[in-house]
Design a protein around this motif. Structure first.
Motif, PDB file in Angstrom:
ATOM      1  N   HIS A 138       0.817  -1.214   0.000  1.00  0.00           N
ATOM      2  CA  HIS A 138       0.000   0.000   0.000  1.00  0.00           C
ATOM      3  C   HIS A 138       0.856   1.272   0.000  1.00  0.00           C
ATOM      4  CE1 HIS A 138      -3.487  -2.407   1.797  1.00  0.00           C
ATOM      5  NE2 HIS A 138      -4.051  -1.726   0.817  1.00  0.00           N
ATOM      6  N   THR A 139       1.885   1.281   0.852  1.00  0.00           N
ATOM      7  CA  THR A 139       2.691   2.486   1.051  1.00  0.00           C
ATOM      8  C   THR A 139       3.246   3.014  -0.262  1.00  0.00           C
ATOM      9  OG1 THR A 139       3.295   1.752   3.279  1.00  0.00           O
ATOM     10  CG2 THR A 139       4.678   3.444   2.274  1.00  0.00           C
ATOM     11  N   GLU A 140       3.872   2.119  -1.020  1.00  0.00           N
ATOM     12  CA  GLU A 140       4.506   2.528  -2.267  1.00  0.00           C
ATOM     13  C   GLU A 140       3.463   2.895  -3.327  1.00  0.00           C
ATOM     14  OE1 GLU A 140       7.106  -0.038   0.173  1.00  0.00           O
ATOM     15  OE2 GLU A 140       5.074  -0.266  -0.588  1.00  0.00           O
ATOM     16  N   GLN A 143       2.206   6.381  -2.461  1.00  0.00           N
ATOM     17  CA  GLN A 143       3.258   7.349  -2.777  1.00  0.00           C
ATOM     18  C   GLN A 143       3.234   7.677  -4.270  1.00  0.00           C
ATOM     19  OE1 GLN A 143       7.223   6.006  -1.824  1.00  0.00           O
ATOM     20  NE2 GLN A 143       8.215   7.800  -2.682  1.00  0.00           N
ATOM     21  N   VAL A 151       8.169   8.774   1.559  1.00  0.00           N
ATOM     22  CA  VAL A 151       7.190   8.488   2.608  1.00  0.00           C
ATOM     23  C   VAL A 151       7.881   7.737   3.740  1.00  0.00           C
ATOM     24  CG1 VAL A 151       5.175   8.434   1.096  1.00  0.00           C
ATOM     25  CG2 VAL A 151       6.499   6.340   1.464  1.00  0.00           C
ATOM     26  N   MET A 153       7.032   4.717   6.621  1.00  0.00           N
ATOM     27  CA  MET A 153       6.177   3.756   7.299  1.00  0.00           C
ATOM     28  C   MET A 153       6.321   4.011   8.794  1.00  0.00           C
ATOM     29  SD  MET A 153       6.360  -0.421   7.503  1.00  0.00           S
ATOM     30  CE  MET A 153       6.258  -0.669   5.736  1.00  0.00           C
ATOM     31  N   ASN A 285      -0.493   1.150  11.402  1.00  0.00           N
ATOM     32  CA  ASN A 285       0.483   1.496  10.378  1.00  0.00           C
ATOM     33  C   ASN A 285       0.018   2.794   9.723  1.00  0.00           C
ATOM     34  OD1 ASN A 285       2.210   1.727   8.214  1.00  0.00           O
ATOM     35  ND2 ASN A 285       1.740  -0.264   7.330  1.00  0.00           N
ATOM     36  N   TYR A 286       0.812   3.850   9.859  1.00  0.00           N
ATOM     37  CA  TYR A 286       0.478   5.156   9.295  1.00  0.00           C
ATOM     38  C   TYR A 286       1.515   5.525   8.248  1.00  0.00           C
ATOM     39  CZ  TYR A 286       0.296  10.277   9.037  1.00  0.00           C
ATOM     40  OH  TYR A 286       0.248  11.569   8.592  1.00  0.00           O
ATOM     41  N   THR A 287       1.078   6.011   7.097  1.00  0.00           N
ATOM     42  CA  THR A 287       1.996   6.436   6.048  1.00  0.00           C
ATOM     43  C   THR A 287       2.222   7.941   6.172  1.00  0.00           C
ATOM     44  OG1 THR A 287       1.090   4.713   4.606  1.00  0.00           O
ATOM     45  CG2 THR A 287       2.487   6.375   3.588  1.00  0.00           C
ATOM     46  N   ARG A 294      -3.561   8.185   5.480  1.00  0.00           N
ATOM     47  CA  ARG A 294      -3.870   6.760   5.334  1.00  0.00           C
ATOM     48  C   ARG A 294      -3.304   5.989   6.515  1.00  0.00           C
ATOM     49  NH1 ARG A 294      -0.078   2.080   4.493  1.00  0.00           N
ATOM     50  NH2 ARG A 294      -1.566   0.365   4.425  1.00  0.00           N
ATOM     51  N   THR A 295      -4.153   5.154   7.105  1.00  0.00           N
ATOM     52  CA  THR A 295      -3.718   4.257   8.174  1.00  0.00           C
ATOM     53  C   THR A 295      -4.189   2.839   7.848  1.00  0.00           C
ATOM     54  OG1 THR A 295      -5.737   4.542   9.499  1.00  0.00           O
ATOM     55  CG2 THR A 295      -3.920   6.089   9.921  1.00  0.00           C
TER      56      THR A 295
END
Length: 351
Positions: A138-140, A143, A151, A153, A285-287, A294-295
């Motif tokens: 999700h993170t990437e 981004q 970003v 993590m 988990n928060y970006t 987004r969490t």
């Protein structure tokens, strides 16, 4: 500030525990006092999970657009109409296909300002790979969607916040990624997030060493002395309050983390193993570093317990409230900086 926030929620892998923890989190109507949930999924699939987990007296308010959301109900947008076979506990192509459909629609609404934040249920990083999603997680993906330069993590719980320099990469590649540039980027992101997202005026950041015993004066690797220490000096010269590098094992074993506002780990497992142990199913988990919020919960798809009514929803519920908290903090910060109190010079003869 008085209007309730609209929080978008993705379903994650349909064969996992995502829908179970979503429903369990929204069962108590008291949560609707704080935000309006908008789930991006399919009502038939939701009903399947509800019945499989023996959850009664719950239903979604079905809508076609966020504007139709009922603030007193848990709302769902049907993102697909076709029947989808759910194979609980199984990793397959369908789980990834529909997880991405849910995510894509939610991110579209997020970017268009229809929802205020996004909470993502767990995906499987393997079966979600398809056209449009060629990312480690999700993170990437997020981004890329918002064109963010970098970003962080950022794992959150009541007593601990942990960020990582390197995320979803093989351990054999970690050392090469520990550079002055990478460290400074993550420290700046963490420092900024602590100030703007959590309202900590002068955050203290602990930085872990890369090698066992933080290199032990070069006996067990040179990166800690050659890269990490000089970079911390530069970070402090910029006005940040950074300390370390600390040997990771002793740092957590001695509860030293309680003295700091956040911890920067060098790689994924170095930070997340102690974090998940300390968070005890309540981690988020928060970006950090994105213009949007987004969490997500700090766990995976839970294939082994899917459909058995065993999944804890505590982490998902914490992720929902963390999203609300961060959005409100950001907006208050913007209001305060946009409308500063006027300065009035006192006359000399006034007390």
């Amino acid at each position: 500030m008085s209007e309730k926030l609209k929080i978008g929620i993705t379903t994650g892998d349909l064969n996992g525990i995502g829908m179970e923890v979503i429903i369990k989190s929204l069962l108590d109507n008291k949560v609707l006092d704080y935000f309006t949930p908008i789930v991006y999924g399919n009502t038939k699939n939701a009903s399947f999970h509800r019945k499989a987990n023996n959850i009664n007296d719950f239903s979604f308010n079905v809508i076609t657009d966020v504007e139709q959301a009922n603030p007193k109900r848990a709302n769902m947008i049907n993102c697909w109409q076709e029947d989808v076979k759910i194979s609980l506990g199984e990793e397959n192509e369908l789980g990834g296909k529909y997880a991405f459909i849910s995510l894509e629609k939610a991110v579209e609404d997020l970017n268009n300002g229809k929802i205020d934040a996004l909470v993502t249920a767990p995906i499987n990083k393997h079966n979600i790979q398809q056209e449009g999603f060629a990312f480690p997680g999700h993170t990437e993906y997020l981004q890329h969607k918002v064109n963010a330069d970098d970003v962080l993590m950022f794992m959150l719980c009541e007593d601990l916040r942990v960020g990582v320099v390197t995320g979803h990469i093989p351990v054999k590649d970690v050392a090469a990624q520990i550079t002055e540039e990478a460290l400074l980027k993550k420290l700046r992101l963490m420092n900024s997030s602590l100030k703007n997202d959590f309202w900590i005026q002068k955050p203290k950041i602990a930085v872990l060493g890369l090698n066992p015993h933080a290199g032990d004066n070069g006996v067990i690797g040179t990166e800690d002395d050659a890269v990490i220490r000089p970079t911390l000096e530069k970070a402090n010269a910029e006005g940040m309050l950074c300390f370390g590098p600390f040997p990771a094992d002793g740092f957590f074993a001695s509860d030293a983390y309680l003295k700091f506002d956040a911890v920067l780990a060098m790689y994924h497992d170095q930070g997340l193993i102690p974090f998940k142990h300390i968070a005890q199913r309540k981690g988020v988990n928060y970006t950090a570093g994105l213009p949007i919020v987004r969490t997500s919960p700090d766990h995976g798809t839970g294939y082994d317990i899917a459909g058995k009514n065993l999944a804890s929803h505590e982490s998902f519920l914490e992720a929902l409230f963390a999203a609300v908290h961060i959005v409100k903090n950001r907006r208050e910060q913007l209001e305060l900086t946009a409308n500063p109190l006027p300065f009035r010079k006192l006359s000399k003869d006034r007390d």
